[in-house]
Scaffold this active site. Sequence first.
Site, PDB file in Angstrom:
ATOM      1  N   ASP A 104     -20.957  36.776 -17.830  1.00 54.88           N
ATOM      2  CA  ASP A 104     -20.938  36.601 -16.382  1.00 54.88           C
ATOM      3  C   ASP A 104     -20.706  37.976 -15.739  1.00 54.88           C
ATOM      4  OD1 ASP A 104     -20.576  35.616 -13.817  1.00 54.88           O
ATOM      5  OD2 ASP A 104     -18.782  34.465 -14.242  1.00 54.88           O
ATOM      6  N   LYS A 110     -25.824  36.036 -16.610  1.00 56.48           N
ATOM      7  CA  LYS A 110     -25.906  35.916 -15.146  1.00 56.48           C
ATOM      8  C   LYS A 110     -26.164  37.302 -14.550  1.00 56.48           C
ATOM      9  CE  LYS A 110     -22.820  31.884 -14.669  1.00 56.48           C
ATOM     10  NZ  LYS A 110     -21.549  31.358 -14.149  1.00 56.48           N
ATOM     11  N   ARG A 114     -17.918  20.540 -24.130  1.00 60.59           N
ATOM     12  CA  ARG A 114     -18.442  21.462 -25.141  1.00 60.59           C
ATOM     13  C   ARG A 114     -19.457  20.815 -26.079  1.00 60.59           C
ATOM     14  NH1 ARG A 114     -15.450  26.168 -25.005  1.00 60.59           N
ATOM     15  NH2 ARG A 114     -13.217  25.948 -24.673  1.00 60.59           N
TER      16      ARG A 114
END
Length: 180
Positions: A108, A136, A170
């Site tokens: 991220d 991202k 998950r």
Amino acid sequence: MKDIIQLHDRKFRVMIPAEEIDRAVTAVAERLNADYADKPTPLFLGILNGSFMFMSDLIKKIEFQNELSFVKLSSYEGTSSTGVVKNLIGLNSSIEGRHVIIVEDIVDTGESIEHMVRDLQARKPASIEVCTLFFKPASYSKNFPIRYRAMEIGNEFIVGYGLDYDQLGRSLKDVYVVTE
Ligand code: 5GP
Ligand code: MG
């Protein structure tokens, strides 16, 4: 597959079905197979918990001889004012001279991966690359190049295929995105 699921207080809808994830994993495995074919026994280093499912599927598609291990980033409150210190735990053997491929679920801002790369670089490996399932690009703010990205997404919050929302989700084989 359920289109909408509830985890804790939030609803999530399907964003990436399992078949599409599989195609992306195959594509990134093919790139690794081409780039590492002539390297002496590369070491795949998975970051727990998020990467377990990606690692499991990725490694089955790897054609060169390899070793595999998992590590974890533990965080604890430091005794000094510097605050939270993150430590790489579980790496018990030397990686000096090894070709290391870090396997991550998602990159991220790049904060965690930068910390890890710095720690590993101090242990003198022959090379370090990062292979992440999700990246991202709009959020990434570090200089270390993330060479292997199976899929790029926007800044939305996703779960499934190893990724959790406060420990739930998950085990989902598809990836879900939080709804507004
Ligand atoms: P970074 O340090 O790159 O900002 O964040 C990396 C970590 O944040 C990941 O390892 C993961 O734990 C968490 N993270 C970032 N984005 C997401 C997301 O969309 N979904 C989930 N489940 N975790 C995320
Ligand atoms: Mg992670």
